[in-house]
Enzyme design. Sequence first.
Site, PDB file in Angstrom:
ATOM      1  CG  HIS A  23       2.008   1.578  -3.692  1.00 20.87           C
ATOM      2  ND1 HIS A  23       1.791   1.331  -2.368  1.00 20.87           N
ATOM      3  CD2 HIS A  23       3.290   1.691  -3.863  1.00 20.87           C
ATOM      4  CE1 HIS A  23       3.118   1.745  -1.799  1.00 20.87           C
ATOM      5  NE2 HIS A  23       4.017   1.763  -2.806  1.00 20.87           N
ATOM      6  CG  HIS A  79      12.020   4.589  -0.837  1.00 23.84           C
ATOM      7  ND1 HIS A  79      11.956   3.229  -0.900  1.00 23.84           N
ATOM      8  CD2 HIS A  79      10.726   4.910  -1.067  1.00 23.84           C
ATOM      9  CE1 HIS A  79      10.811   2.567  -1.088  1.00 23.84           C
ATOM     10  NE2 HIS A  79       9.983   3.605  -1.236  1.00 23.84           N
ATOM     11  CD  GLU A  81       7.352   2.212  -3.938  1.00 18.95           C
ATOM     12  OE1 GLU A  81       7.332   2.477  -2.861  1.00 18.95           O
ATOM     13  OE2 GLU A  81       6.452   1.175  -4.304  1.00 18.95           O
ATOM     14  CG  ASP A  83       7.546   6.702  -6.039  1.00 18.92           C
ATOM     15  OD1 ASP A  83       8.237   5.534  -5.771  1.00 18.92           O
ATOM     16  OD2 ASP A  83       6.730   7.009  -5.151  1.00 18.92           O
ATOM     17  CG  HIS A 145       6.556   2.708   2.081  1.00 18.04           C
ATOM     18  ND1 HIS A 145       6.138   1.937   1.331  1.00 18.04           N
ATOM     19  CD2 HIS A 145       7.324   3.632   1.350  1.00 18.04           C
ATOM     20  CE1 HIS A 145       6.269   2.266  -0.034  1.00 18.04           C
ATOM     21  NE2 HIS A 145       7.107   3.321   0.185  1.00 18.04           N
ATOM     22  CG  ASP A 164       7.689   6.894   0.073  1.00 12.53           C
ATOM     23  OD1 ASP A 164       7.118   7.716  -0.586  1.00 12.53           O
ATOM     24  OD2 ASP A 164       8.126   5.908  -0.179  1.00 12.53           O
ATOM     25  CE1 TYR A 192       2.361   9.343   0.299  1.00 12.99           C
ATOM     26  CE2 TYR A 192       2.890   8.616   2.759  1.00 12.99           C
ATOM     27  CZ  TYR A 192       3.251   8.826   1.349  1.00 12.99           C
ATOM     28  OH  TYR A 192       4.685   8.585   0.897  1.00 12.99           O
ATOM     29  CG  HIS A 225       4.850  11.070  -2.465  1.00 16.34           C
ATOM     30  ND1 HIS A 225       5.046  10.887  -3.906  1.00 16.34           N
ATOM     31  CD2 HIS A 225       5.340   9.893  -2.072  1.00 16.34           C
ATOM     32  CE1 HIS A 225       5.323   9.916  -4.256  1.00 16.34           C
ATOM     33  NE2 HIS A 225       5.782   9.096  -3.257  1.00 16.34           N
TER      34      HIS A 225
HETATM   35 FE1  FEO Z   1       7.871   4.215  -1.630  1.00 19.19          FE
HETATM   36 FE2  FEO Z   1       6.942   7.227  -2.766  1.00 19.19          FE
HETATM   37  O1  FEO Z   1       7.447   5.528  -2.960  1.00 19.19           O
END
Ligand code: FEO
Length: 398
Positions: A23, A79, A81, A83, A145, A164, A192, A225
């Site tokens: 981030h 999601h 994002e 990653d 998130h 996430d 996290y 993750h």
């Molecule tokens: Fe919201 Fe692991 O990205």
Amino acid sequence: MKHEIKKGVYWVGAVDWNLRHFHGYTYSTRRGTTYNAYLVVDDKIALVDTVEANFADDLIRHIKEVIDPGKIDYLIANHAEPDHSGGIPRILELAPNATLIYSRKGADSFGKYYPPHDKTTIVKTGDSVSLGHKTLQFIEAPMLHWPDSMFTYIPEDALLLPNDAFGQHLATSYRFADEGPEQLVWDEATAYYANILTPFGPMVIRKIEELQKLGLNIDTIAPSHGLIWRKDPMRIVHQYVSWARGDAGPKVIIAYETMWGATDRLAHAMADGIVSEGLEVKIFHAPETDHTDIISEILGAKGVIFGSSTHNQYMLPHIASLMHEVKGLKFPKKLGAAFGLKGWAGGAVPEIEKDLKEAGFEVAMEGLAALKWQLSDDEWSQGVEFGRTFAQKVKAAL
Ligand code: FEO
């Protein structure tokens, strides 16, 4: 090497051993991370999530160890994002007839990140796709998130793929949490939650209540993750509820920044007072401690005291940066206080108190703001007394 996490369900993600910031620079990932993607092989084939774009070769190699990527029928994007979605263009190049599936809010985010894909299906909670013997059920999870986030659940395998949620930034050669060092896995799960999910506590509680009402049978939680929760998977779910409620222990964090050392001495005087009341205390000089670590420690502490010398009428810059992060995180049910020595003019302590209120802290007592230049022995005693009084208020609030 194939990683079959359930019969017909394969981990096909990537391990990013060298990621040190996430981030932007808001979260230090000193132990790297993983981008977990899961391949579900049945009569039809689904890929759930992808990886960061630079790791798309790893993703494709892992898929090829199981099947020809051209055979993918569904690409579930939980999601947007990057990653997790960065590998989408490469997968759709190889499997152009795959149906891309994302949530209703994903229509905004994916539409901005990627060109339109002809075969796209937007889903909501309750929608599902049959792969033959296995079913993919979708559960929207806004703010866990991002607004577009969703979970995928496979009832036949009692397997939840929550993207996430419930993750850790931890690069390892293990795939399951029960294979790795337990304390390390929990430390990273704590960091996290503290650094990413803290602002969304009310949504975390609501979503977990919703999952309970849906009566999902869950024996494995495979986040996007870190490591997969296979042994006692509900422990991390219950821990999320506890963190979201603001449960915290008999502990006080003192985070401060000092110019000539007097505010540092005052921090240590306060710590003496806190310890004399039987509470644990941890002291962090903000310029020399990674803020990711301080934030992780704050999660489990009922009380936090922030301090700064005054410089040009304001708090010093590293503590200001920490306060900025704390304001955004909105930790629930914390008690706070401020302190700091000044030279000719003050300003830092009231500024910190204002930030504490904006961060949602209860300011438990008036800040210690009147002391100047250096700390005399009498003033050391004032610091001890301040710490003692703050600790008493923390104990009363536990
Ligand atoms: Fe919201 Fe692991 O990205």
